[in-house]
Scaffold this active site. Structure first.
Site, PDB file in Angstrom:
ATOM      1  N   GLU A   1      36.654  38.569  31.096  1.00  0.00           N
ATOM      2  CA  GLU A   1      36.364  37.809  32.453  1.00  0.00           C
ATOM      3  C   GLU A   1      36.992  37.787  33.579  1.00  0.00           C
ATOM      4  O   GLU A   1      38.252  38.083  33.333  1.00  0.00           O
ATOM      5  CB  GLU A   1      36.065  35.996  32.496  1.00  0.00           C
ATOM      6  CG  GLU A   1      35.043  36.090  33.670  1.00  0.00           C
ATOM      7  CD  GLU A   1      34.199  34.665  33.412  1.00  0.00           C
ATOM      8  OE1 GLU A   1      35.269  34.368  33.198  1.00  0.00           O
ATOM      9  OE2 GLU A   1      33.383  34.295  34.203  1.00  0.00           O
TER      10      GLU A   1
ATOM     11  N   LYS B   1      25.755  36.675  33.670  1.00  0.00           N
ATOM     12  CA  LYS B   1      26.466  35.434  32.839  1.00  0.00           C
ATOM     13  C   LYS B   1      25.446  33.956  32.922  1.00  0.00           C
ATOM     14  O   LYS B   1      24.517  34.535  34.861  1.00  0.00           O
ATOM     15  CB  LYS B   1      27.820  35.180  33.400  1.00  0.00           C
ATOM     16  CG  LYS B   1      28.303  33.503  32.945  1.00  0.00           C
ATOM     17  CD  LYS B   1      29.705  32.440  33.668  1.00  0.00           C
ATOM     18  CE  LYS B   1      30.700  32.422  33.158  1.00  0.00           C
ATOM     19  NZ  LYS B   1      31.700  31.951  34.033  1.00  0.00           N
TER      20      LYS B   1
ATOM     21  N   CYS C   1      32.464  33.169  29.242  1.00  0.00           N
ATOM     22  CA  CYS C   1      32.830  31.803  29.152  1.00  0.00           C
ATOM     23  C   CYS C   1      32.232  31.109  29.428  1.00  0.00           C
ATOM     24  O   CYS C   1      32.380  29.769  28.001  1.00  0.00           O
ATOM     25  CB  CYS C   1      34.305  31.606  30.811  1.00  0.00           C
ATOM     26  SG  CYS C   1      35.350  30.778  30.640  1.00  0.00           S
TER      27      CYS C   1
HETATM   28  C1  ACM Z   1      34.793  30.184  33.013  1.00  0.00           C
HETATM   29  O1  ACM Z   1      33.538  29.878  33.298  1.00  0.00           O
HETATM   30  N1  ACM Z   1      35.121  31.158  33.902  1.00  0.00           N
HETATM   31  C2  ACM Z   1      35.572  28.835  33.326  1.00  0.00           C
END
Ligand code: ACM
Length: 263
Positions: free
Chosen positions: A38, A109, A142
């Site tokens: 990420e 995301k 993530c």
């Molecule tokens: C995250 O979502 N970077 C922990």
């Protein structure tokens, strides 16, 4: 199909240096699918919206996606990598997917973590799966892992391999992913980063490393160390994720009872 991740310690704001590091890490490597962390080129710990605006890019037009397209073309492999994306005056924590023939698509995301919620807009793409020459590839980023619905949505959409760019700080994900893979009968490539960012006086973030590739049987095929910068690869068979039967009587997706689950 040879899948791999490059776990490293991106330096905040030094896009060119971080991209050059990725390029040199993959020289001489023969891969089909590479997953990067990420925010792999920018670093993670933004301290203001101005900073996010400065480092975000549109996609596929931005320099980071262009570099990934170029690398994919030159090396002949597919790449999934995270970056802060700008669309008008909104910013997303996104991942782009590139291949030997160019830009393929983008995921934003869904579940923002911690102070990401101050700067980014929750993703609006939904969980997408792309049919490619190397299999059906889905993406989550993530903290999405924490919500079983993320990986389930990807499984229901036909994903065989889930690319999972990450910047993990909590300790739970590496030991949880085998369950996520087992319950959805698919592969996952979680690429985390290493290092610590301490860009706020009262807040330091240490990333836990432990990137890994997990099989549809929940086996950890490879796992990186906590601090090591390393490229790890393994041969996988995405076709083996098509069959969701556990035995002649049970099929993991067909046996679901959504009418019993509530929402
Ligand atoms: C995250 O979502 N970077 C922990």
């Amino acid at each position: 199909m040879k899948a791999g991740f490059y776990q490293f310690n991106p330096q905040f704001g030094r896009k060119k240096e971080n991209m050059d590091k990725v390029i040199s890490a993959v020289q001489g490597e023969d891969l089909d699918l590479l997953v990067l962390p990420e925010f792999f080129a920018t670093g993670y710990q933004f301290v203001s919206k101005d900073e996010v605006a400065e480092l975000s890019e549109s996609a596929p037009e931005g320099e980071t996606t262009e570099m990934l397209v170029e690398l994919s073309r030159e090396k002949g492999f597919f790449i999934v990598a995270g970056l802060p994306e700008r669309e008008g005056d909104r910013f997303f924590n996104s991942a782009v997917f590139t291949g030997p023939e160019g830009f393929i698509g983008l995921y934003r995301k869904t579940h923002l973590f911690f102070e990401e919620t101050l700067y980014f807009t929750p993703g609006d793409t939904g969980f997408k799966v792309w049919e490619t020459a190397i299999g059906r590839i889905g993406i989550m980023i993530c903290f999405d892992w924490f919500f079983p619905e993320s990986m389930r949505s990807l499984a229901l959409a036909g994903a065989e391999v889930v690319a999972h760019p990450s910047n993990l700080v909590l300790p739970f994900c590496p030991d949880a992913m085998p369950v996520r893979c087992l319950e959805n009968v698919l592969y996952a490539i979680t690429t985390n980063r290493t290092g610590t960012e301490h860009r706020k006086e009262d807040q330091s973030l240490t990333f836990i490393g432990k990137s890994e590739i997990v099989s549809p049987k929940g086996e950890i095929l490879v796992r990186a160390g906590t601090d090591e910068e390393e490229l790890m690869t393994v041969d996988i068979d995405p076709g083996s994720a098509k069959d969701k039967a556990l035995n002649p009587f049970n099929d993991i997706l067909k046996d679901r009872r959504p009418d019993m689950y509530g929402s």
